[in-house]
Design an enzyme around this catalytic site. Structure first.
Site, mmCIF file in Angstrom:
data_model
loop_
_atom_site.group_PDB
_atom_site.id
_atom_site.type_symbol
_atom_site.label_atom_id
_atom_site.label_comp_id
_atom_site.label_asym_id
_atom_site.label_seq_id
_atom_site.Cartn_x
_atom_site.Cartn_y
_atom_site.Cartn_z
ATOM 1 N NE ARG A 230 -4.335 -0.767 0.052
ATOM 2 C CZ ARG A 230 -4.514 -1.456 -1.072
ATOM 3 N NH1 ARG A 230 -3.557 -1.540 -1.975
ATOM 4 N NH2 ARG A 230 -5.660 -2.051 -1.297
ATOM 5 C CG HIS A 278 -1.519 -0.368 -7.382
ATOM 6 N ND1 HIS A 278 -2.029 0.444 -6.410
ATOM 7 C CD2 HIS A 278 -1.689 -1.634 -6.909
ATOM 8 C CE1 HIS A 278 -2.503 -0.287 -5.407
ATOM 9 N NE2 HIS A 278 -2.303 -1.553 -5.697
#
Lengths: 315, 315
Positions: A230, A278
């Site tokens: 994250r 990502h």
């Protein structure tokens, strides 16, 4: 009436909508906001970054399913209804994350970036190569993803150790836990792989103080960082400082506090940074949707839901 | 008198000489050519690319040990004495080769080169990513190295199949063998990993005809080639043609017909080629020397030598 609400922000919802309809044609699927009507019909919500407060409007909601791996965004909704929140746990997603971790650990271990720079100047020169069993890889976070990565790295011969909030036992992996375990864990890590959830206790954990505790590989070079978890776990500015002072020798970052990573970020062009968009563990939407539908079917005949989030610990 | 001769060409012999002396101080070690005297004293020769004809001068030779993984150079010595030739089989070397194969297969599978080119222009863009279980990796050569690589790839979720001269059984891996098995093997391979020995039957096998039989990944792209075995297995000019016509989408080459790869070779700068300087599986000299000395000790008390080369099959 029992309907499924799809509320998806930041991703294209069309594909998800089609998948739900294709895999469960008998169900009443409503795509928010276009098909939002009669909130009382909605018994299940399948969401990615829904606007805060929106779920509270559905008073017959029985469960909320996250469509992506993190639930930190859902849990910060202060009006979140008191129903089970279900995380994505998907074998396919776990395999993809393992691939990403193994690829980037091996890239550092095998000095591939150095060999690529030599190729550009047509230089044929071999460097000393450490044996994997002499290289310590530290995995932070030993949930489904961390566990699978630790096992895969250990099978390739690396000396693997792990850290998690609560004690975990993994065959062949030395494990540490809690605040007390963090220091000895970091001291051993030459390559740090972060697969932690984002919680109030972990946000910002990838900071300069943490990096300076990592194992400094002799006179050779600093440690390597791989964050595929994250973005808010890491402090971008601290990563740059650590790279420039030599505490870190390289960083592979798949996640960032702000995504997409702004074009003004110095991370894009830093010679020791690998940026990926990502994409470490793209979920396969089909596999996620079919898992959710299977859980709903089982839940309706009285089987408890799997992978329900513990709101206090945050994952 | 029983002495060990070290004859090493193309590598720096000093480190080897020191290792033999350090690990076996009681033995008479003679470094060729500096310490060559009384050839009749020599009972064992430990060699890398010794000049042809040289071994024949040692009439009391009982065995020849190769210091590197390939024995093709030794076997083409037409005056090679009729004594056992022993190959290097080293767990450490097998692990290193597995790392190399896994790294480069994952680099292709995860489109890492594409993401690196996007990073250079600060582009945040995710591409569709195949699931490993939909990707076929073909491993040519199922000896120690091919076997270990096939297992490692299969554990990461790839669909792995293998080809070898004689039939091999590997759990979870579809295997083919011999001339008849080559065609169906190639037809399945999207990523071709070559770990064959160099023999009269395999030299030049990585040619345009072979590449054109590989699985063409739909309209998407051609297949990928990884050769970490021997340079004379591949036809460099055919690799370039295959890349330029799209039959191959990329090639990772650790070995070449001429090494070091000449600066004039177009492979250095071809945008679809990764060149590494024959570093896929550096042997750890210490581990090789201690294996050889252990074999000699055992041989002298009557235990047969392990890993003796079959001269007819060539490995």
């Amino acid at each position: 009436m029992s309907a499924i609400l799809l509320a998806i922000m930041g991703w294209d919802p069309k594909n998800w909508d089609q998948l739900f309809r294709a895999l469960s044609p008998q169900r009443d699927i409503r795509l928010w906001p276009e098909q939002a009507r009669n909130p009382a019909d909605i018994t299940y919500a399948c969401v990615w970054k829904p606007p805060h407060g929106m779920l509270a409007e559905h008073r017959n909601l029985k469960a909320v399913f996250s469509l992506g791996a993190g639930v930190d965004d859902i849990l910060t909704d202060i009006e979140l209804p008191n129903v089970p929140i279900v995380r994505v746990v998907d074998a396919d997603l776990t395999m993809r994350m393992t691939e990403y971790v193994v690829l980037h650990v091996l890239k550092y271990h095998r000095q591939q970036r150095l060999y690529e720079s030599q190729q550009r100047v047509r230089m044929w020169h071999e460097h000393e190569q450490a044996v994997a069993s002499d290289v310590s890889v530290g995995v932070m976070g030993l949930g489904e993803l961390g566990y699978a990565s630790a096992i895969a790295l250990q099978r390739l011969g690396f000396r693997v150790h792990g850290w998690s909030r609560t004690q975990k036992i993994i065959p062949g992996v030395e494990t540490f836990y809690g605040a007390v375990g963090l220091e000895p864990f970091l001291r051993r890590a030459e390559i740090l792989v972060c697969l932690l959830p984002s919680t109030p206790g972990t946000r910002g954990i990838l900071n300069l103080d943490t990096f300076r505790r990592l194992k400094f590989n002799g006179a050779m070079h600093g440690a390597y960082l791989i964050n595929a978890a994250r973005g808010d776990l890491q402090v971008d500015a601290d990563i740059i400082v650590a790279l420039d002072e030599g505490t870190l020798a390289g960083a592979t970052l798949d996640v960032f506090p702000v995504e997409p990573l702004p074009v003004t970020s110095p991370l894009w062009t830093h010679p020791k940074v690998t940026v990926t968009p990502h994409n470490a563990a793209q979920s396969s939407p089909r596999s996620i949707v079919s898992n959710i539908l299977r859980q709903i079917d089982r839940f309706e005949v009285g089987v408890p839901l799997d992978h329900v989030v513990d709101r206090r610990r945050g994952y």
